[in-house]
Write a protein that holds these residues in place. Structure first.
Motif, PDB file in Angstrom:
ATOM      1  N   ASP A 323      14.537  39.688 -14.594  1.00  0.00           N
ATOM      2  CA  ASP A 323      15.005  40.054 -13.250  1.00  0.00           C
ATOM      3  C   ASP A 323      16.201  41.006 -13.279  1.00  0.00           C
ATOM      4  O   ASP A 323      16.897  41.162 -12.271  1.00  0.00           O
ATOM      5  N   ARG A 326      15.944  43.963 -10.758  1.00  0.00           N
ATOM      6  CA  ARG A 326      16.120  43.508  -9.372  1.00  0.00           C
ATOM      7  C   ARG A 326      17.587  43.227  -9.084  1.00  0.00           C
ATOM      8  O   ARG A 326      18.114  43.588  -8.027  1.00  0.00           O
ATOM      9  N   LYS A 329      19.484  46.525  -8.716  1.00  0.00           N
ATOM     10  CA  LYS A 329      19.159  47.159  -7.434  1.00  0.00           C
ATOM     11  C   LYS A 329      19.904  46.481  -6.282  1.00  0.00           C
ATOM     12  O   LYS A 329      20.533  47.151  -5.443  1.00  0.00           O
ATOM     13  N   ASN A 330      19.876  45.142  -6.254  1.00  0.00           N
ATOM     14  CA  ASN A 330      20.513  44.402  -5.157  1.00  0.00           C
ATOM     15  C   ASN A 330      22.031  44.523  -5.205  1.00  0.00           C
ATOM     16  O   ASN A 330      22.693  44.660  -4.161  1.00  0.00           O
TER      17      ASN A 330
END
Length: 359
Positions: A323, A326, A329-330
């Protein structure tokens, strides 16, 4: 004299690449030559490995020399010497031959002595088998002492520096003992400090104590001629716990796979799932921003906050994490455009650094 401290990302990075990083690497090269002459093979191995694998700690810390005005060379000398002590001792505790808490405490006494001009250097290896470093660690300590001795009203800064260094020492002792003792020691330690950070877990508090950024900030301002107790208090509150916690939690985040392979304690492993980890990282990031409002040169320190996010998330080790893409990105979405700038910039630097070093 007006402070010539960058307030925007591009001028900051130009200054860092052209002036800070070359000076930091020049200082590190000098310490590397001294480390090569350490008589004891194990101490020599760990000293050289710490410089080789953790150069970016000194490079990142070197940014604080910009706060020291015309005393920037002295600030870089201090930051490199103090961070080199930290990285060397981390290797001795993590990768070497001892699990003795008394050994770890005495090794890290060097970091308190380094912040105490006039204090006699000691035999910091008194509780371990390896002894002969050829004067390497004492010389690092004396280098720090000599620079701090030039700061007027150093006594105004000293209590804050010693407090940060004492917390750092305690963390290193508790987290490097036998595996079965680490968590209980760290939780008991946290309970004695919990009133300072009631919104943090024991592992988040522990991370907050593991950064040297507050020390670098205080010393750099001190070298610039700003050594008041009021300023020291503002800087301490701005950096501890949240900005220092953001720094070290990011460091632990990228090291998760490596630490799992080596059997090292990693504070990210105590979150119940990836969502909780992400939520808490965002909380610490936002609290960092809240606590920087009253600090001098606020724009600079806010860039440090965003720069930490970009610097660490750009590390190649993130690609190996479940992850990881992800999370990046977040986090960058929350951290904003400046963090994205530092992220892209760091990625580029990793690509071109080998060519720069060959010049």
């Amino acid at each position: 004299m007006k402070d010539n401290i960058p307030t925007k990302p591009l001028p900051l990075m130009v200054t860092v690449y052209r002036k800070i990083f070359p000076d930091v690497n020049k200082e590190l090269d000098a310490w590397k030559q001294i480390a090569k002459e350490i008589p004891d093979q194990e101490l020599r191995t760990q000293a050289l490995a710490s410089i080789e694998s953790k150069t970016f700690h000194c490079e990142g810390g070197g940014i604080y020399a910009l706060l020291a005005s015309e005393k920037r060379p002295e600030a870089i000398q201090f930051i490199v010497a103090y961070q080199t002590i930290s990285d060397y001792l981390d290797n001795l505790c993590d990768r070497s031959t001892s699990l003795d808490p008394q050994d770890f405490e005495w090794l890290h006494q060097s970091m308190l002595d380094a912040l105490s001009p006039g204090e006699e250097v000691k035999n910091y290896y008194a509780y371990r088998e390896e002894q002969n470093d050829g004067g390497y660690l004492p010389e690092l300590v004396r280098t720090c002492q000599n620079i701090l001795g030039k700061i007027e009203n150093y006594n105004e800064l000293s209590p804050y520096l010693i407090h940060l260094a004492s917390l750092y020492r305690d963390l290193q002792v508790h987290k490097h003992v036998k595996k079965e003792e680490r968590v209980s020691r760290l939780t008991n330690w946290f309970h004695s400090h919990q009133d300072q950070c009631p919104d943090l877990t024991w592992y988040e508090f522990s991370a907050c104590t593991g950064s040297t950024l507050g020390v670098f900030c205080l010393v750099s301002y001190g070298l610039s001629g700003k050594s008041s107790a009021e300023l020291a208090d503002i800087i301490f509150s701005g950096y501890f716990p949240y900005l220092q916690g953001l720094h070290i939690m990011l460091d632990y985040y990228i090291d998760q796979k490596e630490d799992a392979n080596e059997g090292d304690l990693n504070f990210c492993s105590f979150y119940s799932n990836e969502q909780e980890l992400e939520t808490r990282f965002m909380y610490i990031f936002n609290q960092t921003g809240e606590h920087l409002h009253s600090i001098p040169n606020k724009a600079f320190h806010q860039m440090v906050q965003k720069g930490l996010v970009g610097l660490y998330l750009a590390d190649k080790k993130v690609e190996q994490l479940k992850d990881g893409s992800r999370f990046v990105k977040n986090f960058l979405k929350v951290a904003g455009s400046k963090a994205k700038f530092f992220y892209v910039n760091t990625k580029l630097y990793h690509k071109i650094k080998p060519a720069l070093l060959r010049r």
